[in-house]
Design a protein around this motif. Structure first.
Motif, PDB file in Angstrom:
ATOM      1  N   PHE A   1       0.838  -1.205   0.000  1.00 54.57           N
ATOM      2  CA  PHE A   1       0.000   0.000   0.000  1.00 54.57           C
ATOM      3  C   PHE A   1       0.871   1.253   0.000  1.00 54.57           C
ATOM      4  CE2 PHE A   1      -2.958  -3.143   1.725  1.00 54.57           C
ATOM      5  CZ  PHE A   1      -4.056  -2.905   0.914  1.00 54.57           C
ATOM      6  N   PRO A   2       0.412   2.304  -0.684  1.00 53.73           N
ATOM      7  CA  PRO A   2       1.186   3.546  -0.698  1.00 53.73           C
ATOM      8  C   PRO A   2       1.391   4.082   0.717  1.00 53.73           C
ATOM      9  CG  PRO A   2      -0.747   3.694  -2.148  1.00 53.73           C
ATOM     10  CD  PRO A   2      -0.867   2.420  -1.395  1.00 53.73           C
ATOM     11  N   LYS A   3       2.500   4.686   0.961  1.00 50.50           N
ATOM     12  CA  LYS A   3       2.874   5.328   2.240  1.00 50.50           C
ATOM     13  C   LYS A   3       3.116   4.332   3.374  1.00 50.50           C
ATOM     14  CE  LYS A   3       0.023   9.457   1.311  1.00 50.50           C
ATOM     15  NZ  LYS A   3       0.970  10.237   0.555  1.00 50.50           N
ATOM     16  N   ALA A   4       2.920   3.022   3.092  1.00 47.80           N
ATOM     17  CA  ALA A   4       3.027   2.026   4.171  1.00 47.80           C
ATOM     18  C   ALA A   4       4.384   1.317   4.181  1.00 47.80           C
ATOM     19  CB  ALA A   4       1.889   1.013   4.045  1.00 47.80           C
TER      20      ALA A   4
ATOM     21  N   SER B   1      -0.035  -3.507  -9.089  1.00 39.19           N
ATOM     22  CA  SER B   1       0.672  -2.238  -8.979  1.00 39.19           C
ATOM     23  C   SER B   1      -0.164  -1.106  -9.575  1.00 39.19           C
ATOM     24  CB  SER B   1       2.011  -2.386  -9.700  1.00 39.19           C
ATOM     25  OG  SER B   1       2.727  -1.210  -9.600  1.00 39.19           O
ATOM     26  N   ARG B   2      -0.787  -1.372 -10.707  1.00 43.54           N
ATOM     27  CA  ARG B   2      -1.619  -0.366 -11.367  1.00 43.54           C
ATOM     28  C   ARG B   2      -2.834  -0.014 -10.502  1.00 43.54           C
ATOM     29  NH1 ARG B   2      -1.069   2.509 -15.484  1.00 43.54           N
ATOM     30  NH2 ARG B   2      -2.875   3.336 -16.558  1.00 43.54           N
ATOM     31  N   MET B   3      -3.400  -1.043  -9.879  1.00 38.75           N
ATOM     32  CA  MET B   3      -4.589  -0.818  -9.031  1.00 38.75           C
ATOM     33  C   MET B   3      -4.260   0.046  -7.818  1.00 38.75           C
ATOM     34  SD  MET B   3      -6.270  -4.603  -8.767  1.00 38.75           S
ATOM     35  CE  MET B   3      -7.711  -4.192  -7.819  1.00 38.75           C
ATOM     36  N   LEU B   4      -3.032  -0.139  -7.271  1.00 37.07           N
ATOM     37  CA  LEU B   4      -2.716   0.471  -5.978  1.00 37.07           C
ATOM     38  C   LEU B   4      -1.885   1.749  -6.070  1.00 37.07           C
ATOM     39  CD1 LEU B   4      -2.022  -2.812  -3.973  1.00 37.07           C
ATOM     40  CD2 LEU B   4      -4.045  -1.368  -3.880  1.00 37.07           C
ATOM     41  N   THR B   5      -1.374   2.058  -7.268  1.00 35.28           N
ATOM     42  CA  THR B   5      -0.599   3.296  -7.412  1.00 35.28           C
ATOM     43  C   THR B   5      -1.533   4.494  -7.256  1.00 35.28           C
ATOM     44  OG1 THR B   5       0.912   2.197  -8.920  1.00 35.28           O
ATOM     45  CG2 THR B   5       0.935   4.598  -8.936  1.00 35.28           C
ATOM     46  N   PRO B   6      -1.174   5.460  -6.399  1.00 34.12           N
ATOM     47  CA  PRO B   6      -2.033   6.641  -6.234  1.00 34.12           C
ATOM     48  C   PRO B   6      -2.330   7.286  -7.583  1.00 34.12           C
ATOM     49  CG  PRO B   6      -0.247   6.639  -4.628  1.00 34.12           C
ATOM     50  CD  PRO B   6       0.022   5.510  -5.579  1.00 34.12           C
ATOM     51  N   SER B   7      -3.569   7.731  -7.798  1.00 36.87           N
ATOM     52  CA  SER B   7      -4.013   8.131  -9.131  1.00 36.87           C
ATOM     53  C   SER B   7      -3.146   9.211  -9.773  1.00 36.87           C
ATOM     54  CB  SER B   7      -5.474   8.563  -9.094  1.00 36.87           C
ATOM     55  OG  SER B   7      -5.647   9.472  -8.053  1.00 36.87           O
ATOM     56  N   ALA B   8      -2.645  10.185  -8.994  1.00 35.46           N
ATOM     57  CA  ALA B   8      -1.839  11.268  -9.569  1.00 35.46           C
ATOM     58  C   ALA B   8      -0.547  10.738 -10.188  1.00 35.46           C
ATOM     59  CB  ALA B   8      -1.505  12.286  -8.492  1.00 35.46           C
ATOM     60  N   ASP B   9      -0.072   9.564  -9.704  1.00 39.76           N
ATOM     61  CA  ASP B   9       1.209   9.033 -10.177  1.00 39.76           C
ATOM     62  C   ASP B   9       1.064   8.060 -11.348  1.00 39.76           C
ATOM     63  OD1 ASP B   9       2.140  10.399  -8.048  1.00 39.76           O
ATOM     64  OD2 ASP B   9       2.212   8.656  -6.709  1.00 39.76           O
ATOM     65  N   LYS B  10      -0.208   7.715 -11.706  1.00 35.93           N
ATOM     66  CA  LYS B  10      -0.396   6.749 -12.787  1.00 35.93           C
ATOM     67  C   LYS B  10      -0.062   7.384 -14.123  1.00 35.93           C
ATOM     68  CE  LYS B  10      -3.770   3.702 -10.671  1.00 35.93           C
ATOM     69  NZ  LYS B  10      -5.168   3.458 -10.389  1.00 35.93           N
ATOM     70  N   ALA B  11       0.760   6.693 -14.883  1.00 40.83           N
ATOM     71  CA  ALA B  11       1.159   7.270 -16.171  1.00 40.83           C
ATOM     72  C   ALA B  11       0.043   7.104 -17.184  1.00 40.83           C
ATOM     73  CB  ALA B  11       2.404   6.587 -16.648  1.00 40.83           C
TER      74      ALA B  11
END
Ligand SMILES: NC(=O)c1ccc[n+]([C@@H]2O[C@H](COP(=O)([O-])OP(=O)(O)OC[C@H]3O[C@@H](n4cnc5c(N)ncnc54)[C@H](OP(=O)(O)O)[C@@H]3O)[C@@H](O)[C@H]2O)c1
Length: 264
Positions: free
Chosen positions: A157-160, A254-264
């Motif tokens: 999870f992000p930030k974890a 990875s695509r599901m859990l990457t924070p939306s602003a960082d998705k390419a």
């Protein structure tokens, strides 16, 4: 702060149905407090551990054991007092639940906060080693150890980075310890809750799906400990969902859990 086994009236007035004792770290708040209250209710002799003596004293029917899980000397002192109390009260320590823990997030991954990382690993993992060193020898035959992990370990999870890594270490510790303690008649359960409403999660500023109460979490843990489950996870709808997602290809996860602003 010195460890202290309180002489409060509550510990003397206690009437236990059985001579079984349970020790719970982090019993001053949240899941640990709910566990302490339910075990007292069930007639266990409860050693409620934490740093805040005042909060521990307010747990009616429990015996406070005050120490900081990050202080080896305080744990050693607490274990001596525990051993004396077990003997004097003719108790068998059948369960040790190492529940105390903390959560901090890595908010700036580029300027990685190494001190934060160390704090979280120290409190959630290293301290378990100290507690195991001093409390394991006091556990009676057919005893069980519960180690608090998290369902956060099923997925990244992000930030974890710090919290997740600390709990993943707890999972391995539990799996390995289970193998080695089997011959000694001691079982090991790893505990992986989803979101539980406590002061720890009250600080979160994100959605916490399927969150349950600390009371419900404590019932699940007690049930799992009674059944001798290796992995106690709940709420099932949430944890099975995470386990299913974890079976997907890594790139998809990875695509599901990457924070939306960082998705390419
Ligand atoms: N809530 C959730 O959704 C959730 C989900 C998965 C796993 N967990 C895990 O469940 C455990 C309990 O969390 P909670 O949600 O019930 O949190 P909480 O309400 O904040 O309780 C944390 C407990 O840990 C104790 N503690 C923390 N640092 C300590 C230290 N250095 N020495 C001694 N005691 C210390 C605190 O005692 P003091 O009074 O001394 O501060 C408190 O009793 C944690 O390991 C957490 O990671 C929680």
């Amino acid at each position: 702060m010195n460890s202290s086994l309180s002489d409060s009236p509550t510990s003397h007035e206690l009437t236990t149905k059985s001579k079984e004792a349970v020790l719970i770290t982090g019993a001053s708040s949240g899941i640990g407090l709910a566990l302490a209250l339910q075990y007292v209710e069930q007639g266990f002799y409860v050693f409620a551990c934490g740093r805040n003596e005042q909060k521990l004293n307010s747990i009616k029917g429990a015996t406070p054991l005050v120490f900081d899980i990050n202080d080896k000397e305080q744990i050693q002192q607490a274990a001596l007092k525990l051993a004396t109390s077990l003997k004097q009260n003719n108790l068998s320590l059948t369960m040790v639940i190492l529940n105390a823990g903390s959560c901090e997030y890595i908010n700036d991954p580029v300027h990685f906060d190494g001190a934060l990382f160390e704090r979280v690993i120290q409190t959630n993992v290293i301290s378990m080693g100290y507690c195991l060193e001093h409390f394991l020898p006091l556990i009676g035959a057919n005893g069980r150890v519960g180690l608090m992990s998290s369902s956060a370990t099923y997925l990244p999870f992000p930030k974890a980075e710090a919290y997740g890594a600390s709990k993943a270490a707890v999972n391995y510790l539990a799996s390995s310890l289970r193998l080695d303690l089997k011959a000694h008649g001691i079982g090991v359960s790893v505990i992986c809750p989803g979101f539980v409403k406590t002061p720890l999660t009250d600080k979160n500023d994100f959605a916490m799906p399927m969150q349950i109460s600390a009371d419900k979490a404590a019932s699940e843990i007690i049930n799992g400990m009674n059944k001798g489950q290796s992995e106690i996870h709940f709420p099932k709808r949430f944890t099975y969902l995470l386990k299913c997602i974890a079976c997907l290809p890594k790139a998809v996860v990875s695509r599901m859990l990457t924070p939306s602003a960082d998705k390419a």
